[in-house]
Enzyme design. Structure first.
Site, short mmCIF file in Angstrom:
data_model
loop_
_atom_site.label_atom_id
_atom_site.label_comp_id
_atom_site.label_asym_id
_atom_site.label_seq_id
_atom_site.Cartn_x
_atom_site.Cartn_y
_atom_site.Cartn_z
CE LYS A 80 35.07 56.68 23.82
NZ LYS A 80 36.11 56.48 23.08
NE ARG A 85 38.89 52.53 17.24
CZ ARG A 85 38.83 52.82 18.46
NH1 ARG A 85 37.82 52.05 18.83
NH2 ARG A 85 39.79 53.45 18.89
CE1 TYR A 126 2.71 43.88 27.01
CE2 TYR A 126 4.65 44.91 27.80
CZ TYR A 126 3.49 45.36 27.04
OH TYR A 126 2.91 46.17 26.67
NE ARG A 132 43.94 58.34 23.58
CZ ARG A 132 44.85 57.31 23.39
NH1 ARG A 132 45.61 57.96 22.67
NH2 ARG A 132 44.47 56.10 23.01
CG HIS A 161 42.33 53.16 20.88
ND1 HIS A 161 42.95 53.39 22.70
CD2 HIS A 161 41.66 52.09 21.22
CE1 HIS A 161 41.99 52.63 22.76
NE2 HIS A 161 41.17 52.21 22.64
CB CYS A 172 7.44 47.11 30.28
SG CYS A 172 6.37 46.30 30.89
CG MET A 173 9.08 51.47 25.35
SD MET A 173 8.22 52.33 24.34
CE MET A 173 8.63 51.18 23.08
CG ASP A 174 7.48 53.68 28.34
OD1 ASP A 174 8.11 53.90 27.89
OD2 ASP A 174 6.15 53.23 27.80
C1 LIG Z 1 36.74 56.00 24.55
C2 LIG Z 1 38.85 55.86 23.74
C3 LIG Z 1 39.79 55.74 24.81
C4 LIG Z 1 38.96 56.05 26.69
O1 LIG Z 1 39.37 54.42 26.44
P1 LIG Z 1 38.26 53.81 28.22
O2 LIG Z 1 38.40 52.53 28.44
O3 LIG Z 1 37.07 54.33 28.11
O4 LIG Z 1 39.68 54.77 28.91
C5 LIG Z 1 41.10 56.49 24.46
N1 LIG Z 1 41.54 56.58 23.86
C6 LIG Z 1 40.60 56.30 22.47
C7 LIG Z 1 41.48 56.63 21.20
C8 LIG Z 1 39.44 55.40 22.73
O5 LIG Z 1 38.94 55.78 21.60
#
Ligand SMILES: *Cc1c(COP(=O)(O)O)cnc(C)c1O
Length: 391
Positions: free
Chosen positions: A35, A133, A282, A221, A162, A329-331
């Site tokens: 993601k 969540r 700046y 995950r 999660h 700065c920005m750049d």
């Molecule tokens: C982003 C995410 C993960 C991974 O989490 P990390 O802390 O980067 O290992 C696993 N499960 C879900 C649902 C997530 O949104």
């Protein structure tokens, strides 16, 4: 190509994946979250490398992120972690994404759309065991599981939760994680008792891969650790031995073996001597304490280098570290090389990307997390991929 670029070390990514594989054993599936453009590393090349290294599932947050991977011919199963809008159902189904289903409205809507498209859509049930969540509470999970299982155009393929504090070694957080896992195991059991096969059961993010073996189930995950950063403070594990007692395997060694995948590099584009008492950048917040050499680097907050780093960070040139002088700065930003130097214009500069000066060190200086630093390296910074994708 411009001087400032993010080198993405795919060989390090592969080694981080292998380290997780060694930890979880050969029998479990791995799902890599890609993601937010793979936490800023570039989703397509990260996905290809991960799949070649034995990762079987990828996870995304939006339908658009899934569409991008499909366009790049990635045909691995893609878990959609966030809730899609009804308007996005048809595209989601067209790309064969696997949504996490959280309620009846979503299940029925997806099933109806899939029926219209003459498709059968695999879905996973997402249970809220304490993250607060998305998803139903553990005690109503079995009801929803039965409902999903009865949808003619859905295939019940997995059950997930999660963890909110799996990366913490604080006793109360450890207890909370154990509670979440107990609720999750209980919910999976009630789903089985209701006659529904829970499919692939998964819960572990990086924190749980490091600290909670009882969260590994059928699939893990981990995200951030694959990109080379530990979500657990290294000192916390080593000092208290908490990792050891939690998992029976050495978390500290694992944390030390992780290699940051992203390296942000640039070049010196301008070099000048400033005199004692002159100010740089700046707001005139930095005044030269003596005569000194100042290098200008073409990287700024427009590239995602946090502006608040001005005054509390050093970049690496050759084998030494030189502090930023004045505001970013920005750049562009300026670096103090000192009174005497043989450093030349056009020389390379590493902004971050090695042990002791990684995105994690920047995050620590700013009281945030490495996820935010790599995600925010902007699209203006070209990603250059190094290391091979091994089949
Ligand atoms: C982003 C995410 C993960 C991974 O989490 P990390 O802390 O980067 O290992 C696993 N499960 C879900 C649902 C997530 O949104």
């Amino acid at each position: 190509m411009r001087a400032t670029r993010a080198i993405i070390h795919l060989d390090r990514l592969t080694r981080n994946i292998q380290a997780v594989r060694n930890r979880i054993g050969p029998g479990r599936l791995m799902c890599l979250p890609v993601k937010a453009d793979a936490y800023g590393h570039g989703a397509v090349w990260v996905a290809r490398t991960a799949l070649a290294a034995g990762v079987r599932y990828l996870a995304i947050a939006t339908v658009q992120e899934g569409a991008l991977l499909r366009k790049a011919d990635i045909d691995a199963p893609l878990l959609l972690l966030s809730v899609p809008l009804p308007e996005e159902f048809s595209e989601l189904i067209a790309h064969n994404l696997i949504p996490l289903v959280t309620d009846r409205e979503l299940a029925a809507g997806l099933s109806e759309e899939a029926a219209q498209m003459e498709r059968r859509l695999p879905v996973h049930l997402k249970i809220d065991t304490g993250m607060g969540r998305i998803g139903p509470a553990a005690d109503s999970a079995a009801d929803l599981a039965v409902f999903i299982n009865n949808q003619p155009s859905l295939e019940y393929a997995g059950t997930a939760t999660h963890l909110a504090a799996s990366d913490s070694t604080v006793e109360d957080d450890i207890r909370y994680t154990k509670e979440q896992l107990a609720r999750f195991r209980g919910a999976v059991e009630t789903i089985r008792q209701a006659g529904v096969n829970p499919g692939i059961v998964h819960a572990a993010n990086s924190g749980a891969v490091l600290l909670h073996e009882d969260a590994w189930f059928d699939m893990v995950r981990p995200g951030i650790m694959i990109y080379g950063y530990s979500p657990v403070a290294a000192g916390a594990v080593g000092a208290q031995g908490a990792g050891e007692s939690l998992t029976g395997t050495n978390s500290g060694t694992m944390i030390e073996s992780l290699e940051p995948v992203m390296e942000l590099t640039s070049r010196i584009v301008y070099l000048k001597k400033v005199h004692q008492g002159e100010t740089v950048s700046y707001g005139r917040t930095w005044t030269a304490p003596t005569d000194t050499w100042i290098a200008t680097i073409p990287v700024g907050y427009g590239d995602g280098l946090p502006r608040r780093l001005g005054g509390c960070y050093s970049v690496r040139i050759r084998d030494n570290f030189y502090p930023l002088a004045g505001r970013i700065c920005m750049d562009q930003c300026m670096v103090n090389l000192g009174l005497e130097t043989d450093i030349q214009r056009w020389e390379p500069v590493t902004v971050f990307g090695g042990s002791g000066y990684s995105a994690a060190d920047i995050a620590e200086a700013l009281d945030t997390i490495p996820y935010e630093i790599t995600c925010n390296i902007s699209k203006r910074v070209p990603r250059v991929y190094m290391g091979t994708v091994r089949e």
